[in-house]
Write a protein that holds these residues in place. Structure first.
Motif, PDB file in Angstrom:
ATOM      1  N   PHE A 196      -4.426 131.339  26.082  1.00 11.24           N
ATOM      2  CA  PHE A 196      -5.059 132.438  26.828  1.00 11.24           C
ATOM      3  C   PHE A 196      -4.008 133.484  27.200  1.00 11.24           C
ATOM      4  CE2 PHE A 196      -6.999 134.452  30.576  1.00 11.24           C
ATOM      5  CZ  PHE A 196      -8.295 134.652  30.140  1.00 11.24           C
ATOM      6  N   ASN A 197      -2.860 133.022  27.635  1.00 11.63           N
ATOM      7  CA  ASN A 197      -1.794 133.956  27.989  1.00 11.63           C
ATOM      8  C   ASN A 197      -1.183 134.632  26.771  1.00 11.63           C
ATOM      9  OD1 ASN A 197      -1.871 133.901  30.784  1.00 11.63           O
ATOM     10  ND2 ASN A 197      -0.694 131.988  30.864  1.00 11.63           N
ATOM     11  N   VAL A 198      -1.226 133.959  25.619  1.00 11.70           N
ATOM     12  CA  VAL A 198      -0.733 134.616  24.400  1.00 11.70           C
ATOM     13  C   VAL A 198      -1.635 135.805  24.053  1.00 11.70           C
ATOM     14  CG1 VAL A 198      -0.205 134.333  21.953  1.00 11.70           C
ATOM     15  CG2 VAL A 198       0.292 132.475  23.549  1.00 11.70           C
ATOM     16  N   ILE A 199      -2.940 135.639  24.203  1.00 12.43           N
ATOM     17  CA  ILE A 199      -3.855 136.763  23.957  1.00 12.43           C
ATOM     18  C   ILE A 199      -3.524 137.915  24.903  1.00 12.43           C
ATOM     19  CG2 ILE A 199      -6.275 137.514  24.016  1.00 12.43           C
ATOM     20  CD1 ILE A 199      -7.038 134.598  23.333  1.00 12.43           C
ATOM     21  N   LYS A 200      -3.119 137.594  26.111  1.00 11.54           N
ATOM     22  CA  LYS A 200      -2.812 138.650  27.083  1.00 11.54           C
ATOM     23  C   LYS A 200      -1.544 139.441  26.743  1.00 11.54           C
ATOM     24  CE  LYS A 200      -3.557 137.850  31.475  1.00 11.54           C
ATOM     25  NZ  LYS A 200      -3.582 137.116  32.784  1.00 11.54           N
ATOM     26  N   SER A 225      -9.993 139.913  31.523  1.00 11.66           N
ATOM     27  CA  SER A 225     -11.314 140.132  30.924  1.00 11.66           C
ATOM     28  C   SER A 225     -11.194 140.302  29.410  1.00 11.66           C
ATOM     29  CB  SER A 225     -11.986 141.355  31.560  1.00 11.66           C
ATOM     30  OG  SER A 225     -11.112 142.462  31.546  1.00 11.66           O
ATOM     31  N   TYR A 226     -10.116 140.946  28.973  1.00 10.23           N
ATOM     32  CA  TYR A 226      -9.896 141.110  27.530  1.00 10.23           C
ATOM     33  C   TYR A 226      -9.710 139.742  26.863  1.00 10.23           C
ATOM     34  CZ  TYR A 226      -7.512 142.285  23.170  1.00 10.23           C
ATOM     35  OH  TYR A 226      -7.146 142.362  21.855  1.00 10.23           O
ATOM     36  N   ALA A 227      -8.846 138.938  27.461  1.00  6.07           N
ATOM     37  CA  ALA A 227      -8.586 137.616  26.868  1.00  6.07           C
ATOM     38  C   ALA A 227      -9.847 136.755  26.896  1.00  6.07           C
ATOM     39  CB  ALA A 227      -7.443 136.921  27.616  1.00  6.07           C
ATOM     40  N   LEU A 228     -10.666 136.921  27.929  1.00  4.76           N
ATOM     41  CA  LEU A 228     -11.933 136.184  27.984  1.00  4.76           C
ATOM     42  C   LEU A 228     -12.837 136.600  26.830  1.00  4.76           C
ATOM     43  CD1 LEU A 228     -13.998 134.309  29.330  1.00  4.76           C
ATOM     44  CD2 LEU A 228     -14.688 136.231  30.787  1.00  4.76           C
TER      45      LEU A 228
END
Ligand SMILES: [Ca+2]
Length: 430
Positions: A329-333, A340-343
């Motif tokens: 999840f933090n990698v997506i960030k 909200s983007y990572a979600l």
């Protein structure tokens, strides 16, 4: 390269020779030295045609000199800066707006808009029609294909909407506006390096409104560090070649620490009378969560990949959905720092796999605070000694953590979600 250096040296030698000749003999010591008028301060880049915006023109004169000092050629500097135009979204606003959808909308509206039925359908079609490409990218970068396609879909609707702004104009306007000057200037220098490398022509530097380029929306410095020529034609064409864009995104995610085969999140249900204060960013073991009665909504296990530790996240407070967040999840960030983007990326990745769209039961009628009220909440929490961070109207993790600490101290339901009731309680505390 050798030829260039030799010809440069030759030019310098000729220039020095000519200078000596024109200077003539050294004057006799009895005479005062001639008064030498210094030439007008010049960037060495020459003058530019006015953009029609005085501040932008003034910034450009100074920045051109910086770029020259940074080692960029006059030709490249002029190419990037000559045609820039002032962009109103940066230069005509009076104060910092909170206009990014990630922050200004309720998170359920953002999710509704981004995790749309058409985006999921298109994502599945892309995975099917480009199956060989995605297999090869998976093998090379070790990122599950559903996440790559989800980022592609989120960033540009699978290459359909890459923006139509001139990247140098965007970044120059951002620099002129001032708050993000050093960031924008660094990105402009990177653009110059991209042009010098031959990966793109000046007219191809097309970006979205914030300066990110191509089908997977890379800022120029990210492009320089991670863009890939997957097609093998000699250019990293993230604008037109989807394979280059997707490989570049894979390369960037891998370098940011992506963990192969692991999910980014798992939606869970919480038991009755749950202690919401546990949703505070701290990671706990799978066994701990299971002991507390947390159960997965759609997966067979709350830790399907055996990741081990995760944090509990309640994006809309106690009355909304709950997620366990894993390291990916933090990698997506690293792509976009908004939760909200990572979600949304995570939900698209699950959605294209055919898992039922989760995140049910958003508290759509909750008395959510507007930006001014969030600022009041932040100021109130800061006044009481809870560190909500800057009073900016964005209820990020700092604000929520401060509110949660306040709720715990005052015996309230401690989910950290900024409601009008929470604001009243904070403002009533003296
Ligand atoms: Ca290529």
């Amino acid at each position: 390269m050798t030829k260039l250096n030799m010809s440069t040296l030759f030019s310098v030698a000729v220039f020095v020779l000519a200078s000596c000749q024109s200077t003539g003999q050294t004057p006799p010591p009895s005479q005062p030295p001639p008064v030498v008028t210094p030439p007008p301060v010049s960037t060495g880049v020459g003058s530019f045609r006015s953009s029609g915006h005085l501040k932008l023109d003034a910034w450009r004169e100074e920045f051109a000199a910086k770029a020259l000092a940074d080692g960029h050629s006059v030709e490249i500097i002029r190419s990037v800066l000559e045609g820039i135009e002032p962009m109103s979204q940066f230069l005509e606003q009076k104060s910092a707006p909170v206009d990014q959808a990630e922050f200004s909308k309720p998170i359920w509206e953002y999710v509704d808009d981004t995790v749309s039925r058409s985006r999921l359908t298109n994502g599945r079609q892309r995975l099917a029609s480009d199956a060989n490409l995605f297999s090869a990218l998976e093998a090379e970068y070790q990122i599950q294909r559903e996440y790559l396609v989800a980022i592609w879909g989120m960033e540009t609707s699978y290459g359909a909407v890459i923006g139509n702004f001139d990247a140098p104009s965007v970044l120059a306007s951002m620099a002129t506006e001032g708050r993000r000057q050093s960031f924008a200037e660094r990105e402009l220098l990177a653009l110059m390096s991209i042009l010098a490398s031959g990966d793109a022509y000046r007219h191809e530097l097309i970006a979205g409104w914030a300066g990110a380029m191509g089908q997977t929306q890379f800022m120029p410095t990210t492009y320089l560090a991670y863009a890939v020529d997957w097609t093998g034609d000699g250019t990293k064409d993230v604008w037109r070649a989807r394979a280059d864009a997707l490989a570049s995104a894979g390369n960037y995610l891998r370098a940011s620490g992506w963990r192969w085969g692991e999910p980014s999140l798992v939606e869970v249900t919480l038991p009755d009378s749950f202690n919401f204060a546990l949703a505070n960013g701290e990671k706990h073991s799978t066994a701990s969560w299971e002991t507390l009665g947390i159960a997965p909504v759609t997966q067979p296990s709350i830790d399907p990949a055996g990741v081990g530790r995760s944090e509990l996240w309640l994006p809309a407070g106690a009355s909304g959905p709950a997620f366990l967040l894993y390291p990916n999840f933090n990698v997506i960030k690293t792509y976009n720092r908004a939760d909200s983007y990572a979600l949304s990326v995570s939900l698209i990745a699950e959605g294209v796999k055919g898992n039922p769209a989760p995140a049910g039961n958003w508290p759509r009628t909750i008395d959510r605070l507007n930006i001014e009220e969030i600022k009041r909440l932040q100021a109130g929490l800061n006044r009481l000694g809870y560190n909500a961070g800057p009073v900016d109207g964005i209820a990020g993790r700092g604000t929520r953590g401060a509110l949660q600490a306040f709720q715990i101290d005052h015996g309230m339901l401690a989910d950290g979600f900024p409601t009008r009731r929470a604001l009243s309680a904070v403002e009533a505390t003296g």
